[in-house]
Design a protein around this motif. Structure first.
Motif, PDB file in Angstrom:
ATOM      1  N   PHE A  88       0.852  -1.120  -0.013  1.00 57.20           N
ATOM      2  CA  PHE A  88       0.043  -0.014   0.029  1.00 57.20           C
ATOM      3  C   PHE A  88       0.681   1.215   0.096  1.00 57.20           C
ATOM      4  O   PHE A  88       1.864   1.199   0.703  1.00 57.20           O
ATOM      5  CB  PHE A  88      -0.778  -0.029   1.219  1.00 57.20           C
ATOM      6  N   PHE A  89       0.692   2.386  -0.812  1.00 53.56           N
ATOM      7  CA  PHE A  89       1.281   3.499  -0.826  1.00 53.56           C
ATOM      8  C   PHE A  89       0.562   4.479  -1.191  1.00 53.56           C
ATOM      9  O   PHE A  89      -0.601   4.516  -1.847  1.00 53.56           O
ATOM     10  CB  PHE A  89       2.531   3.450  -1.927  1.00 53.56           C
ATOM     11  N   VAL A  90       1.125   5.523  -0.651  1.00 54.15           N
ATOM     12  CA  VAL A  90       0.347   7.083  -0.874  1.00 54.15           C
ATOM     13  C   VAL A  90       1.545   7.983  -1.262  1.00 54.15           C
ATOM     14  O   VAL A  90       2.586   7.977  -0.860  1.00 54.15           O
ATOM     15  CB  VAL A  90      -0.469   7.638   0.135  1.00 54.15           C
ATOM     16  N   GLN A  91       1.166   8.796  -2.253  1.00 53.45           N
ATOM     17  CA  GLN A  91       2.415   9.633  -2.741  1.00 53.45           C
ATOM     18  C   GLN A  91       1.724  11.183  -3.241  1.00 53.45           C
ATOM     19  O   GLN A  91       0.772  11.047  -3.728  1.00 53.45           O
ATOM     20  CB  GLN A  91       3.415   9.254  -3.834  1.00 53.45           C
ATOM     21  N   ASP A  92       2.658  12.206  -2.981  1.00 56.21           N
ATOM     22  CA  ASP A  92       2.355  13.377  -3.336  1.00 56.21           C
ATOM     23  C   ASP A  92       3.255  14.312  -4.032  1.00 56.21           C
ATOM     24  O   ASP A  92       4.610  14.150  -3.469  1.00 56.21           O
ATOM     25  CB  ASP A  92       1.366  14.195  -2.278  1.00 56.21           C
ATOM     26  N   GLU A  93       3.177  15.214  -4.863  1.00 64.74           N
ATOM     27  CA  GLU A  93       4.145  15.902  -5.258  1.00 64.74           C
ATOM     28  C   GLU A  93       3.788  17.307  -5.331  1.00 64.74           C
ATOM     29  O   GLU A  93       2.818  17.637  -5.801  1.00 64.74           O
ATOM     30  CB  GLU A  93       4.469  15.441  -6.772  1.00 64.74           C
ATOM     31  N   LEU A  94       4.707  18.325  -4.918  1.00 63.10           N
ATOM     32  CA  LEU A  94       4.552  19.727  -4.831  1.00 63.10           C
ATOM     33  C   LEU A  94       5.471  20.620  -5.554  1.00 63.10           C
ATOM     34  O   LEU A  94       6.620  20.169  -5.441  1.00 63.10           O
ATOM     35  CB  LEU A  94       4.609  20.166  -3.335  1.00 63.10           C
ATOM     36  N   VAL A  95       5.138  21.251  -6.657  1.00 61.16           N
ATOM     37  CA  VAL A  95       5.816  21.945  -7.617  1.00 61.16           C
ATOM     38  C   VAL A  95       5.901  23.547  -7.244  1.00 61.16           C
ATOM     39  O   VAL A  95       4.702  24.029  -6.955  1.00 61.16           O
ATOM     40  CB  VAL A  95       5.529  21.912  -8.923  1.00 61.16           C
ATOM     41  N   PHE A  96       7.082  24.011  -6.828  1.00 59.86           N
ATOM     42  CA  PHE A  96       6.826  25.580  -6.544  1.00 59.86           C
ATOM     43  C   PHE A  96       7.394  26.306  -7.643  1.00 59.86           C
ATOM     44  O   PHE A  96       8.274  26.077  -8.330  1.00 59.86           O
ATOM     45  CB  PHE A  96       7.864  25.702  -5.140  1.00 59.86           C
ATOM     46  N   ASP A  97       7.475  27.596  -7.687  1.00 60.34           N
ATOM     47  CA  ASP A  97       7.308  28.471  -8.564  1.00 60.34           C
ATOM     48  C   ASP A  97       9.051  28.811  -8.915  1.00 60.34           C
ATOM     49  O   ASP A  97       9.566  29.058  -9.777  1.00 60.34           O
ATOM     50  CB  ASP A  97       6.899  30.247  -8.475  1.00 60.34           C
ATOM     51  N   ASN A  98       9.820  28.678  -7.467  1.00 61.77           N
ATOM     52  CA  ASN A  98      11.209  28.835  -7.739  1.00 61.77           C
ATOM     53  C   ASN A  98      12.078  27.619  -8.205  1.00 61.77           C
ATOM     54  O   ASN A  98      13.244  27.568  -8.147  1.00 61.77           O
ATOM     55  CB  ASN A  98      11.827  29.109  -6.133  1.00 61.77           C
ATOM     56  N   GLY A  99      11.341  26.466  -8.877  1.00 61.14           N
ATOM     57  CA  GLY A  99      11.978  25.362  -9.366  1.00 61.14           C
ATOM     58  C   GLY A  99      12.065  24.288  -8.412  1.00 61.14           C
ATOM     59  O   GLY A  99      12.866  23.326  -8.822  1.00 61.14           O
ATOM     60  N   VAL A 100      11.502  24.360  -7.194  1.00 67.02           N
ATOM     61  CA  VAL A 100      11.730  23.208  -6.224  1.00 67.02           C
ATOM     62  C   VAL A 100      10.645  22.341  -6.310  1.00 67.02           C
ATOM     63  O   VAL A 100       9.220  22.833  -6.688  1.00 67.02           O
ATOM     64  CB  VAL A 100      11.852  23.901  -4.914  1.00 67.02           C
ATOM     65  N   THR A 101      10.758  21.038  -6.839  1.00 70.21           N
ATOM     66  CA  THR A 101       9.679  20.127  -6.501  1.00 70.21           C
ATOM     67  C   THR A 101      10.028  19.058  -5.465  1.00 70.21           C
ATOM     68  O   THR A 101      11.167  18.693  -4.938  1.00 70.21           O
ATOM     69  CB  THR A 101       9.847  19.000  -7.659  1.00 70.21           C
TER      70      THR A 101
END
Length: 585
Positions: A88-101
């Motif tokens: 079982f797994f859960v994952q999320d991705e956040l992308v910021f305006d300064n190029g950070v993921t």
């Protein structure tokens, strides 16, 4: 012809193999220098061993082995089991305006199984817990976090941290099913009294084809009884009731940098660099819990005594000591689009330490395959699989001389330092330390000919031995040799790939003819491209040890063996050429 054994002793003398009916006799020299012969007669489920051909002729046994299913039917030895890994797994991705993921996740692995190894009461009586443990109900929560940052158009950074389970352990789980001491029982003369003289009528033989009860053709009745009624103390493989699934924390960091250098050839370079550190929190190791510490050897290491049958064992899959691994790597690459050329050069450094380098799918081999001074308490030392330094380089070229059909050439090369190895005792070292392997106990290096811990036998060449010792960086007088402290040799190899494209039978089709030469250096010069590594288990036994300490409690060094720790790996040292045609449509 001799008595009822019905074999020709004269024919057996001086030959290596002799086929008689369905039996293969092997006559081999255990030590050619001393002319000590061993002769084996192998039955379908049994093995007889005699000290000499004369003993064979007179019916005098040295050892005997019989293995079978409790039912007496060898077909019942096979086992079948099923299990499932539920993930079982859960994952999320956040992308910021300064190029950070930022990528964050959580994984959960959970084992389920309705099957268990057959319950063995003898094992419980010996050890106080059952042999039926599996991975059913075991689970591991694994958090993960990764960050990447496109700092600029030419520089990107990356890093991460996470817990990883370390692979699927089903091959070691299978040992508990295939070696439960019931479905596959192995009984030998170390655990049961040796059969009497084979020719004097004191031994009853069963399972002889035709029911004639002949020696060697049949099996001693008491051995069959011990197997079929469950009284045999047969080897059992089990899993520690408190075992933890293997797991490691991994920490990574790296970057990619695109840059130019002055001059006409200075544009378009790329540098990749990464660091990976692994902190092993739980690993697997195998212990022989049928042995207890009963004394101390002259150099301070423990001596074990078997609690039942010196050649019968209870192997327990348990957790070993924590370890670690550091990997540093860097790669530089560049492409010349106008010339059709690209190249890359890379280097990797590895520092890996563990307590038990799992070397086999079998518990016995995993237990005996690690050089040590204490087989049931393995310290963290250099891994068997460490390749400390590796350089790689590649250059490729392609050009379309007619139409869009390309000619391609690629040369790939590598130079690396091979895996390490250990100096050990040989001879009858296993009898001294209560072990089941004569060749994995780390060597004690005497201070000199007057070392109070050692008696040198009359045939031991002390002058050659100490000259050898002083020439080895991994050996120090007055100390026990370390595990994997002898570093491997360097190997250099190059592979060449050539390809030519041609038109196909129809539009859009292509024909490709190719030539691959692996280890092309060896094709040019027989001495190039050769691989030299230590033998499997990566040990070199250079001192034959007598099977007992002397009356003064000293080691008895019987013979020095001048051995090169590494030998040529034949199949990797030769060049190999392949020519082929591929049709694409």
């Amino acid at each position: 012809q001799s008595n009822e054994l019905n074999y020709d002793v004269t024919t057996l003398r001086g030959v290596l193999n002799y086929q008689w009916d369905d039996h293969l006799f092997t006559v081999g020299a255990e030590r050619l220098e001393y002319n000590i012969f061993n002769l084996f007669a192998q039955h379908t489920e049994g093995q007889w061993e005699f000290d000499s051909i004369d003993d064979f002729e007179n019916g005098v046994l040295e050892t005997f082995f019989y293995g079978n299913a409790a039912s007496g039917d060898p077909n019942d030895i096979s086992e079948e089991f099923k299990y499932a890994i539920n993930t079982f797994f859960v994952q999320d991705e956040l992308v910021f305006d300064n190029g950070v993921t930022v990528t964050a996740g959580l994984r959960f692995d959970y084992y389920t199984s309705d099957d268990e190894p057959r319950f063995n009461q003898n094992f419980v009586d010996r050890n106080g817990f059952p042999n039926t443990k599996t991975f059913d109900g075991e689970g591991l929560v694994q958090p993960r976090l990764g960050i990447s940052w496109d700092y600029s158009d030419v520089l990107s950074l990356r890093g991460g941290i996470g817990l990883y389970s370390g692979g699927n352990p089903n091959v070691w789980l299978s040992n508990s099913f295939s070696n439960d001491g019931i479905s596959n029982i192995q009984q030998n003369s170390f655990a049961l009294p040796l059969p009497g003289n084979l020719l004097d009528g004191s031994v009853t033989f069963l399972n002889d084809e035709g029911g004639q009860g002949r020696p060697i053709y049949g099996i001693p009745a008491e051995y069959i009884d011990a197997v079929e009624n469950g009284t045999a103390n047969s080897t059992v493989n089990a899993i520690d009731p408190n075992i933890d699934l293997p797991s490691s924390w991994k920490y990574s960091a790296g970057f990619t940098y695109d840059f130019d250098l002055p001059g006409m050839w200075g544009q378009g370079y790329r540098l990749d660099a990464d660091a990976l550190f692994t902190d092993i929190k739980a690993s697997f190791a195998v212990q022989d819990i049928s042995r207890v510490v009963s004394g101390t050897a002259p150099d301070g290491r423990p001596i074990y005594t078997p609690t039942f049958g010196s050649r019968t064992n209870d192997f327990l899959l348990t957790n070993g000591a924590e370890g670690s691994e550091l990997v540093l790597s860097a790669a530089l690459s560049k492409s010349y689009d106008d010339l059709g050329i690209d190249w890359s050069f890379a280097y990797a450094y590895v520092d890996a330490e563990n307590s038990a380098s799992q070397v086999s799918a079998v518990a016995f081999s995993n237990y005996t395959g690690t050089a040590t001074t204490d087989p049931n308490n393995l310290p963290v030392t250099t891994s068997n699989y460490e390749i400390p330094h590796r350089f790689t380089a590649k250059i490729s070229w392609e050009k379309a001389f007619f139409g869009d059909y390309f000619t391609r050439a690629t040369l790939f090369g590598s130079a690396y330092q091979g895996p390490p190895q250990s100096f050990t005792f040989g001879g009858d070292a296993g009898d001294v330390f209560g072990d089941v392997n004569d060749f994995r106990n780390l060597l004690y290096v005497p201070t000199g000919v007057d070392d109070p811990l050692v008696e040198f036998g009359p045939d031991f060449d002390t002058e050659a031995f100490f000259a050898y010792v002083d020439g080895q960086a991994a050996l120090t007088r007055g100390q026990i040799a370390g595990r994997n402290t002898d570093k491997g040799q360097w190997t250099n190899q190059f592979d060449l790939f050539l390809e030519q494209e041609f038109p196909g039978a129809l539009d859009g089709h292509k024909t490709k003819a190719f030539l691959t030469i692996e280890n092309i250096g060896n094709l040019i010069n027989d001495d190039w491209g050769q691989v030299h590594e230590a033998s499997f288990f990566q040990t070199t036994s250079i001192v034959d040890l007598a099977g007992d300490l002397n009356a003064n409690g000293q080691y008895v060094y019987e013979e020095f063996r001048d051995r090169d720790p590494e030998s040529r790996i034949t199949d990797q040292s030769f060049w190999n050429m392949r020519i082929g045609v591929r049709y694409e449509f």
